[in-house]
Design a protein around this motif. Structure first.
Motif, PDB file in Angstrom:
ATOM      1  N   ARG A  49      51.529  80.324  65.368  1.00 46.08           N
ATOM      2  CA  ARG A  49      52.811  79.770  64.893  1.00 46.08           C
ATOM      3  C   ARG A  49      52.679  79.322  63.433  1.00 46.08           C
ATOM      4  N   ARG A  50      51.507  78.820  63.082  1.00 48.60           N
ATOM      5  CA  ARG A  50      51.290  78.437  61.673  1.00 48.60           C
ATOM      6  C   ARG A  50      51.474  79.641  60.759  1.00 48.60           C
ATOM      7  N   GLU A  51      51.006  80.806  61.211  1.00 43.32           N
ATOM      8  CA  GLU A  51      51.212  82.031  60.423  1.00 43.32           C
ATOM      9  C   GLU A  51      52.703  82.332  60.290  1.00 43.32           C
ATOM     10  N   LEU A  52      53.428  82.155  61.410  1.00 40.52           N
ATOM     11  CA  LEU A  52      54.873  82.442  61.380  1.00 40.52           C
ATOM     12  C   LEU A  52      55.589  81.519  60.396  1.00 40.52           C
ATOM     13  N   MET A  53      55.068  80.304  60.259  1.00 41.82           N
ATOM     14  CA  MET A  53      55.745  79.317  59.400  1.00 41.82           C
ATOM     15  C   MET A  53      55.693  79.701  57.925  1.00 41.82           C
ATOM     16  N   ARG A  54      54.789  80.611  57.584  1.00 45.00           N
ATOM     17  CA  ARG A  54      54.746  81.079  56.183  1.00 45.00           C
ATOM     18  C   ARG A  54      55.842  82.090  55.901  1.00 45.00           C
ATOM     19  N   ARG A  55      56.492  82.570  56.953  1.00 43.17           N
ATOM     20  CA  ARG A  55      57.447  83.664  56.787  1.00 43.17           C
ATOM     21  C   ARG A  55      58.852  83.127  56.505  1.00 43.17           C
ATOM     22  N   PRO A  56      59.623  83.877  55.706  1.00 49.19           N
ATOM     23  CA  PRO A  56      60.998  83.423  55.448  1.00 49.19           C
ATOM     24  C   PRO A  56      61.847  83.432  56.721  1.00 49.19           C
ATOM     25  N   ARG A  57      62.791  82.537  56.800  1.00 50.39           N
ATOM     26  CA  ARG A  57      63.783  82.441  57.872  1.00 50.39           C
ATOM     27  C   ARG A  57      63.170  82.105  59.242  1.00 50.39           C
ATOM     28  N   PHE A  58      61.988  81.469  59.194  1.00 53.61           N
ATOM     29  CA  PHE A  58      61.426  80.978  60.452  1.00 53.61           C
ATOM     30  C   PHE A  58      61.789  79.498  60.555  1.00 53.61           C
ATOM     31  N   ASP A  59      62.543  79.137  61.597  1.00 55.70           N
ATOM     32  CA  ASP A  59      62.962  77.735  61.776  1.00 55.70           C
ATOM     33  C   ASP A  59      61.907  76.988  62.588  1.00 55.70           C
ATOM     34  N   PHE A  60      61.638  75.760  62.182  1.00 53.61           N
ATOM     35  CA  PHE A  60      60.634  74.971  62.895  1.00 53.61           C
ATOM     36  C   PHE A  60      60.986  73.492  62.805  1.00 53.61           C
ATOM     37  N   SER A  61      60.877  72.787  63.929  1.00 50.06           N
ATOM     38  CA  SER A  61      60.989  71.323  63.863  1.00 50.06           C
ATOM     39  C   SER A  61      60.056  70.727  64.903  1.00 50.06           C
ATOM     40  N   GLN A  62      59.538  69.555  64.607  1.00 53.38           N
ATOM     41  CA  GLN A  62      58.709  68.872  65.600  1.00 53.38           C
ATOM     42  C   GLN A  62      58.977  67.380  65.547  1.00 53.38           C
ATOM     43  N   GLU A  63      58.801  66.749  66.704  1.00 51.45           N
ATOM     44  CA  GLU A  63      59.032  65.302  66.763  1.00 51.45           C
ATOM     45  C   GLU A  63      57.973  64.670  67.664  1.00 51.45           C
ATOM     46  N   TYR A  64      57.205  63.755  67.105  1.00 49.62           N
ATOM     47  CA  TYR A  64      56.305  62.947  67.924  1.00 49.62           C
ATOM     48  C   TYR A  64      57.091  61.757  68.430  1.00 49.62           C
ATOM     49  N   ILE A  65      57.009  61.470  69.730  1.00 48.26           N
ATOM     50  CA  ILE A  65      57.699  60.281  70.230  1.00 48.26           C
ATOM     51  C   ILE A  65      56.788  59.066  70.041  1.00 48.26           C
ATOM     52  N   PRO A  66      57.368  57.852  70.051  1.00 47.58           N
ATOM     53  CA  PRO A  66      56.539  56.663  69.778  1.00 47.58           C
ATOM     54  C   PRO A  66      55.523  56.378  70.883  1.00 47.58           C
TER      55      PRO A  66
END
Ligand code: FAD
Length: 392
Positions: A180-197
């Motif tokens: 997925r880290r590789e995919l994140m280098r690509r244009p138009r790849f959407d990514f979001s993450q949230e750590y909960i408390p």
């Protein structure tokens, strides 16, 4: 008249699965059933040769979604025989009173399954296919996705590197996926993450001196305390795996033995009584406190070359008990789409990305919602009344 060409029905493409966890092991079985030659590369040692680690997510609640995905490849026996049915939640009040709340209609239940055993058994099932090879201690460190070229570091072999070519890559390398880290280098790849408390800590409640379960067995036990909670799932060896979900800043305040004992005495006195002070302290200070993250991304694929599934594509907080279930369902859904497209990965991966995304993101959202429901709403009068009225 031209002679009829008899085509070899067996697909010739070479598939590489990165990650031999729950999703990786199951997709290897699905793809082997389709006739593909599959190589699985897993960073860890062969877990079947290791002593299972305590303190890190020992068991899982499996539901219909996951069980049906196992059934489709004839592997449901792995959980039906060994899983412990949980027909209801068992709510523990401060005073130690317990109230069951059924999960569904009569006969419906979740299964409590040992994660490591399930993973081990799935790897063994995968290996029964002659076209599946599993390579342990091979960690993916670089990927040229379009070129189908992967570089692995092989542990225990002077950390040598292995270069591997693949026609198709299945990314099953979990929440912190390298692919997925590789995919994140690509244009138009959407990514979001949230750590909960909140963080989580596991505690093992041993069987009684008579070798029996210390609490009623066929339940998912919950101690909801509004801003935090504890749950417990039964294991085959008659222990319970209990998981305390608490905000990290509150974990930080539990520094001394007295801090821990006072906290459990105030919040979970019935549990403290069953567990015993000495054992609680030993487990509490020995076992790690893990973080929980929710990850959404899209698209899941690159042309006909790569697709990510399981936590690599959609890690979710564990409160809906659906992470593995969804990872298994990914395998079932992808297999169905491959069938429709006659193993044409170009068309199938595009459709998989497009259709699967909204479903798994809905599961991520439901898991987040249940984060509140489990620790507080299950005790609210409205919730209890609704359960009663609708016989849920
Ligand atoms: P993983 O199980 O994380 O497997 C990924 C594999 O990839 C690992 O074996 C890893 O070693 C390997 N890997 C990683 N990086 C590399 C690399 N670079 N190269 C090669 N290999 C690599 N789900 C449920 O359905 N029910 C539950 O009750 C439930 N309870 C949970 C409780 C807790 C506390 C937590 C944290 C999670 C829970 N889950 C539950 C979620 C579940 O654990 C995950 O959804 C599931 O493990 C996802 O499987 P996976 O194969 O995608 O990822």
């Amino acid at each position: 008249m031209a002679a009829k060409v008899v085509q070899d029905e067996k697909p010739t493409k070479k598939v590489v699965v990165v990650g031999g966890g729950l999703a990786g092991a199951l997709i290897a079985v699905y793809l082997a059933k389709r006739g593909f030659k599959v190589d699985v590369f897993e960073a860890r040692k062969d877990p079947r040769k290791e002593v299972a680690q305590r303190g890190r997510s020992v068991n899982l609640a499996l539901s219909v979604r996951g069980i049906e995905s196992l059934r489709a490849v004839g592997a449901e026996g792995l959980v039906m025989a060994l899983g412990i049915p949980m027909h209801a939640r068992m709510i523990h009040s401060h005073s130690g009173n317990t109230t069951p709340i059924p999960y569904g209609k009569k006969g419906q239940h979740l299964l409590s399954v040992e994660r490591q055993k399930l993973n081990n058994d799935l790897l063994t099932v995968a290996e029964t296919y002659p076209d599946v090879r599993i390579h342990f201690e091979h960690k993916l460190i670089a990927a040229d996705i379009e070129g189908g070229h992967l570089t692995f570091k092989c542990k225990g072999n002077d950390d040598k590197k292995l270069e591997v070519d693949a026609d198709i890559i299945l990314g099953c390398d979990g929440a912190y996926s390298a692919l997925r880290r590789e995919l994140m280098r690509r244009p138009r790849f959407d990514f979001s993450q949230e750590y909960i408390p909140h963080g989580y800590k596991e505690l093992c409640l041993a069987p009684t001196k008579d070798g029996e379960f210390a609490m009623a067995v066929n339940y998912l036990h919950i101690w909801p305390r509004q801003t935090f909670m504890m749950i417990a799932l039964p294991n085959q060896d008659k222990s319970f795996t209990c998981t305390l979900f608490l905000p990290f800043d509150q974990f930080d305040k539990l520094k001394t033995k007295d801090d821990v004992l006072n906290f459990f005495d105030a919040e979970f006195p019935d549990f403290l009584n069953l567990m015993g002070e000495e054992k609680l302290l030993e487990e509490f200070f020995r076992n790690p406190t893990g973080p929980m993250v929710s990850i959404k991304c899209k698209p899941y694929h690159v042309s006909d070359k790569l697709v990510i599934i399981g936590d690599a594509a959609h890690a979710m907080v564990p409160f809906y008990g659906q992470g593995t279930n969804c990872a298994f369902e990914d395998c079932l859904v992808l297999d169905g789409i491959l069938e429709q497209h006659n193993n044409d990965f170009g068309a199938a991966l595009q459709e998989y990305s497009r259709t699967r995304n909204k479903d798994v993101e809905a599961m991520c959202d439901l898991a987040m919602y249940n984060y509140i429901e489990m620790r507080s709403l299950v005790t609210s009068p409205v919730f209890l009344m609704k359960k009663k009225l609708f016989n849920l």
